[in-house]
Design a protein around this motif. Structure first.
Motif, PDB file in Angstrom:
ATOM      1  N   HIS A 184      85.237  -1.708  48.425  1.00  0.00           N
ATOM      2  CA  HIS A 184      84.374  -0.895  48.093  1.00  0.00           C
ATOM      3  C   HIS A 184      84.004   0.202  49.152  1.00  0.00           C
ATOM      4  O   HIS A 184      83.066   1.262  48.878  1.00  0.00           O
ATOM      5  CB  HIS A 184      82.750  -1.596  47.756  1.00  0.00           C
ATOM      6  CG  HIS A 184      83.234  -2.623  46.893  1.00  0.00           C
ATOM      7  ND1 HIS A 184      83.438  -2.330  45.509  1.00  0.00           N
ATOM      8  CD2 HIS A 184      82.841  -4.235  46.726  1.00  0.00           C
ATOM      9  CE1 HIS A 184      83.660  -3.593  44.917  1.00  0.00           C
ATOM     10  NE2 HIS A 184      83.207  -4.496  45.567  1.00  0.00           N
ATOM     11  N   ILE A 185      84.397   0.150  50.391  1.00  0.00           N
ATOM     12  CA  ILE A 185      84.151   1.025  51.367  1.00  0.00           C
ATOM     13  C   ILE A 185      84.391   2.722  50.749  1.00  0.00           C
ATOM     14  O   ILE A 185      83.732   3.402  51.163  1.00  0.00           O
ATOM     15  CB  ILE A 185      84.725   0.835  52.619  1.00  0.00           C
ATOM     16  CG1 ILE A 185      84.324  -0.474  53.259  1.00  0.00           C
ATOM     17  CG2 ILE A 185      84.495   1.912  53.772  1.00  0.00           C
ATOM     18  CD1 ILE A 185      84.981  -0.868  54.711  1.00  0.00           C
ATOM     19  N   SER A 186      85.507   2.566  50.180  1.00  0.00           N
ATOM     20  CA  SER A 186      86.054   3.895  49.804  1.00  0.00           C
ATOM     21  C   SER A 186      85.091   4.680  48.681  1.00  0.00           C
ATOM     22  O   SER A 186      84.962   5.842  48.592  1.00  0.00           O
ATOM     23  CB  SER A 186      87.318   3.981  49.318  1.00  0.00           C
ATOM     24  OG  SER A 186      87.492   3.252  48.151  1.00  0.00           O
TER      25      SER A 186
ATOM     26  N   VAL B 115      82.558   6.741  57.454  1.00  0.00           N
ATOM     27  CA  VAL B 115      81.761   5.724  57.676  1.00  0.00           C
ATOM     28  C   VAL B 115      82.162   5.464  59.308  1.00  0.00           C
ATOM     29  O   VAL B 115      83.053   5.940  59.875  1.00  0.00           O
ATOM     30  CB  VAL B 115      82.299   4.538  57.003  1.00  0.00           C
ATOM     31  CG1 VAL B 115      81.956   4.511  55.588  1.00  0.00           C
ATOM     32  CG2 VAL B 115      83.527   4.199  57.270  1.00  0.00           C
ATOM     33  N   ARG B 116      81.080   4.761  60.086  1.00  0.00           N
ATOM     34  CA  ARG B 116      81.245   4.132  61.355  1.00  0.00           C
ATOM     35  C   ARG B 116      81.136   2.649  61.361  1.00  0.00           C
ATOM     36  O   ARG B 116      80.450   2.059  60.546  1.00  0.00           O
ATOM     37  CB  ARG B 116      80.179   4.753  62.205  1.00  0.00           C
ATOM     38  CG  ARG B 116      80.355   6.390  62.305  1.00  0.00           C
ATOM     39  CD  ARG B 116      79.555   6.604  63.185  1.00  0.00           C
ATOM     40  NE  ARG B 116      79.089   8.271  63.038  1.00  0.00           N
ATOM     41  CZ  ARG B 116      78.641   9.002  64.080  1.00  0.00           C
ATOM     42  NH1 ARG B 116      78.735   8.528  65.301  1.00  0.00           N
ATOM     43  NH2 ARG B 116      78.268  10.181  63.759  1.00  0.00           N
ATOM     44  N   ILE B 117      81.614   2.106  62.229  1.00  0.00           N
ATOM     45  CA  ILE B 117      81.642   0.609  62.330  1.00  0.00           C
ATOM     46  C   ILE B 117      80.983   0.147  63.643  1.00  0.00           C
ATOM     47  O   ILE B 117      81.103   0.620  64.522  1.00  0.00           O
ATOM     48  CB  ILE B 117      83.038   0.054  62.374  1.00  0.00           C
ATOM     49  CG1 ILE B 117      83.696   0.344  60.921  1.00  0.00           C
ATOM     50  CG2 ILE B 117      83.090  -1.495  62.576  1.00  0.00           C
ATOM     51  CD1 ILE B 117      85.376   0.819  61.180  1.00  0.00           C
TER      52      ILE B 117
ATOM     53  N   HIS C 128      92.795  -0.617  56.744  1.00  0.00           N
ATOM     54  CA  HIS C 128      92.953   0.806  56.940  1.00  0.00           C
ATOM     55  C   HIS C 128      91.936   1.373  55.820  1.00  0.00           C
ATOM     56  O   HIS C 128      92.145   1.435  54.773  1.00  0.00           O
ATOM     57  CB  HIS C 128      94.394   1.556  56.744  1.00  0.00           C
ATOM     58  CG  HIS C 128      94.808   2.562  57.278  1.00  0.00           C
ATOM     59  ND1 HIS C 128      94.212   3.578  56.880  1.00  0.00           N
ATOM     60  CD2 HIS C 128      95.166   3.059  58.528  1.00  0.00           C
ATOM     61  CE1 HIS C 128      94.473   4.821  57.621  1.00  0.00           C
ATOM     62  NE2 HIS C 128      95.238   4.331  58.735  1.00  0.00           N
ATOM     63  N   LEU C 129      90.969   2.321  56.482  1.00  0.00           N
ATOM     64  CA  LEU C 129      89.888   2.873  55.842  1.00  0.00           C
ATOM     65  C   LEU C 129      90.268   3.894  54.752  1.00  0.00           C
ATOM     66  O   LEU C 129      89.849   3.816  53.651  1.00  0.00           O
ATOM     67  CB  LEU C 129      88.800   3.477  56.539  1.00  0.00           C
ATOM     68  CG  LEU C 129      88.285   2.542  57.680  1.00  0.00           C
ATOM     69  CD1 LEU C 129      87.441   3.161  58.609  1.00  0.00           C
ATOM     70  CD2 LEU C 129      87.197   1.439  56.898  1.00  0.00           C
ATOM     71  N   THR C 130      91.319   4.704  54.889  1.00  0.00           N
ATOM     72  CA  THR C 130      91.964   5.612  53.949  1.00  0.00           C
ATOM     73  C   THR C 130      92.978   5.207  53.171  1.00  0.00           C
ATOM     74  O   THR C 130      93.420   5.358  51.824  1.00  0.00           O
ATOM     75  CB  THR C 130      92.296   6.999  54.678  1.00  0.00           C
ATOM     76  OG1 THR C 130      92.965   6.787  55.896  1.00  0.00           O
ATOM     77  CG2 THR C 130      90.935   7.650  54.957  1.00  0.00           C
TER      78      THR C 130
ATOM     79  N   LYS D  83      89.745   5.006  62.304  1.00  0.00           N
ATOM     80  CA  LYS D  83      90.683   4.975  60.981  1.00  0.00           C
ATOM     81  C   LYS D  83      90.572   3.545  60.373  1.00  0.00           C
ATOM     82  O   LYS D  83      91.058   3.308  59.250  1.00  0.00           O
ATOM     83  CB  LYS D  83      92.036   5.389  61.377  1.00  0.00           C
ATOM     84  CG  LYS D  83      92.053   6.731  61.736  1.00  0.00           C
ATOM     85  CD  LYS D  83      93.384   7.278  61.925  1.00  0.00           C
ATOM     86  CE  LYS D  83      93.352   8.763  62.284  1.00  0.00           C
ATOM     87  NZ  LYS D  83      94.685   8.927  63.044  1.00  0.00           N
ATOM     88  N   VAL D  84      90.277   2.279  61.210  1.00  0.00           N
ATOM     89  CA  VAL D  84      90.576   1.284  60.669  1.00  0.00           C
ATOM     90  C   VAL D  84      89.220   0.367  61.158  1.00  0.00           C
ATOM     91  O   VAL D  84      88.413   0.536  61.850  1.00  0.00           O
ATOM     92  CB  VAL D  84      91.649   0.561  61.366  1.00  0.00           C
ATOM     93  CG1 VAL D  84      93.024   1.160  61.422  1.00  0.00           C
ATOM     94  CG2 VAL D  84      91.371   0.127  62.748  1.00  0.00           C
TER      95      VAL D  84
END
Ligand SMILES: Cc1cc2nc3c(=O)[nH]c(=O)nc-3n(C[C@H](O)[C@H](O)[C@H](O)COP(=O)(O)OP(=O)(O)OC[C@H]3O[C@@H](n4cnc5c(N)ncnc54)[C@H](O)[C@@H]3O)c2cc1C
Length: 333
Positions: free
Chosen positions: A35-37, A43-45, A141-143, A171-172
């Motif tokens: 659901h992050i996308s 976003v930051r972690i 991988h976020l994207t 990115k991850v």
């Protein structure tokens, strides 16, 4: 996954800086990753917030990594392989390992933060780096929106460094780490005051006694973030050429150093900072710890910018006196 709005990050960083995040979501299951996308980007972690300096309100979504679980994957006569979810607290993993008598990470006791952040800067203490026990790191991988597993040689581990601080930065999201621990530990007690502490404890070396010795030493030297805000070592120990070292030695005969091979020499940043007169310095609530000059502290209401400014003044004065440029270990947002 619930999105919260205008949330103070004060409980989520060990420097104790009170700035808001525009949005905050807590990742507790791998399903949340899908659901992050759909969230506002970027976003930051955040893990435990123990290696972060917050200098301004965060306009983005902050994802708190709280993926939990420790799984025994496999064992043979000599080793165990553990898969540990990234939101587990690092020190809890150390306690789990020493409780079973498994060796490899006992020297890394009491380092704050999460397991997922440990490979990012290849945490290290008392002569041991976490990369010596890491078998693989799995990330989302976020994207690309897929899971990837990197084996240790591909993580490009170095001194407080890895691929996650370089090419993959931002990115991850690291979701789990596989560790290989030993059932027949060989002990590393040569660093710092471990041997002295073991003598005082009247204890022979074991994974339990070494972890306890490290805990005792750390507790006596380092400020407890629950009482005095800090992020541990603020700067990395710089590496300089042997030629530069020899030139500096002519003016600073007492300069401590550690050869690191290939003609390079590591100099303790704490010594350089202390020589510039910063140890115990305080302006307002921003200061330099009086027992450990590498640690910048927030005595209560310091802002991230005040701490940043203090760190810049330290960098400038060390550069002026020694010609060495200190690099910040802490991540700055
Ligand atoms: C008192 C004290 C003592 C310390 N001693 C040591 C020491 O001896 N040795 C040492 O090496 N460090 C030490 N540290 C620094 C710190 O504990 C480590 O760097 C730790 O690994 C940070 O973990 P964290 O979960 O708090 O990371 P955070 O501070 O939350 O995050 C650090 C960085 O990693 C990123 N990140 C965090 N989790 C993930 C994830 N799952 N996926 C992708 N990116 C992520 C963040 O975006 C950020 O850029 C100390 C800190 C304190 C406060």
């Amino acid at each position: 996954m619930q999105l919260q709005h205008h949330i103070s990050l004060l409980p989520y960083n060990t420097f104790g800086i009170d700035v808001p995040a525009a949005h905050l979501a807590i990742i507790t299951t791998p399903q949340h990753l899908h659901h992050i996308s759909q969230l506002p980007q970027p976003v930051r972690i955040l893990g435990g917030g123990s290696n972060i300096l917050l200098t301004a309100p965060v306009p983005d979504v902050v994802l708190l990594n709280r993926l939990m679980g420790i799984e025994l994957l496999h064992q043979d006569q000599d080793h165990v392989w553990l898969s540990v979810s990234a939101g587990e607290l690092w020190h809890d993993l150390v306690l789990h390992a020493i409780g079973q008598g498994w060796g490899g990470i006992e020297n890394l006791a009491l380092i704050p933060g999460t397991v997922g952040a440990a490979p990012i800067q290849n945490i290290g203490a008392y002569g041991v780096e976490v990369c010596s026990t890491v078998e693989s790191v799995t990330y989302w991988h976020l994207t690309d929106r897929n899971f990837v597993t990197l084996i240790t040689p591909d993580c490009k581990f170095g001194y407080r460094d890895s691929i996650f601080k370089q090419e993959l930065k931002g990115k991850v999201l690291i979701t789990s780490v596989v560790f290989k621990l030993t059932k027949h530990p060989t002990f590393n007690t040569s660093y710092g005051a471990i041997e002295q502490e073991l003598q005082q404890m009247n204890a022979p070396p074991s994974v339990q006694s070494i972890a306890q010795a490290v805990i005792n030493i750390r507790t006596s030297k380092l400020p407890n973030p629950k009482i005095t805000g800090n992020a541990g070592s603020f700067f990395k120990n710089p590496t300089i050429s042997h030629t530069q070292y020899s030139q500096l030695l002519a003016q600073h005969a007492a300069m401590p150093h550690y050869p690191v091979g290939n003609g390079w020499v590591k100099i303790p940043a704490a010594w350089l900072i202390e020589q510039c007169g910063w140890k115990g310095y305080r302006k307002g609530d921003a200061g330099v710890h009086n027992k450990q000059a590498l640690v910048l502290v927030n005595y209560g209401a310091a802002t991230g910018n005040e701490l940043w400014q203090l760190s810049s003044n330290i960098v400038d004065s060390v550069l002026q006196k020694f010609g060495i440029e200190l690099e910040r270990e802490v991540q700055v947002w």
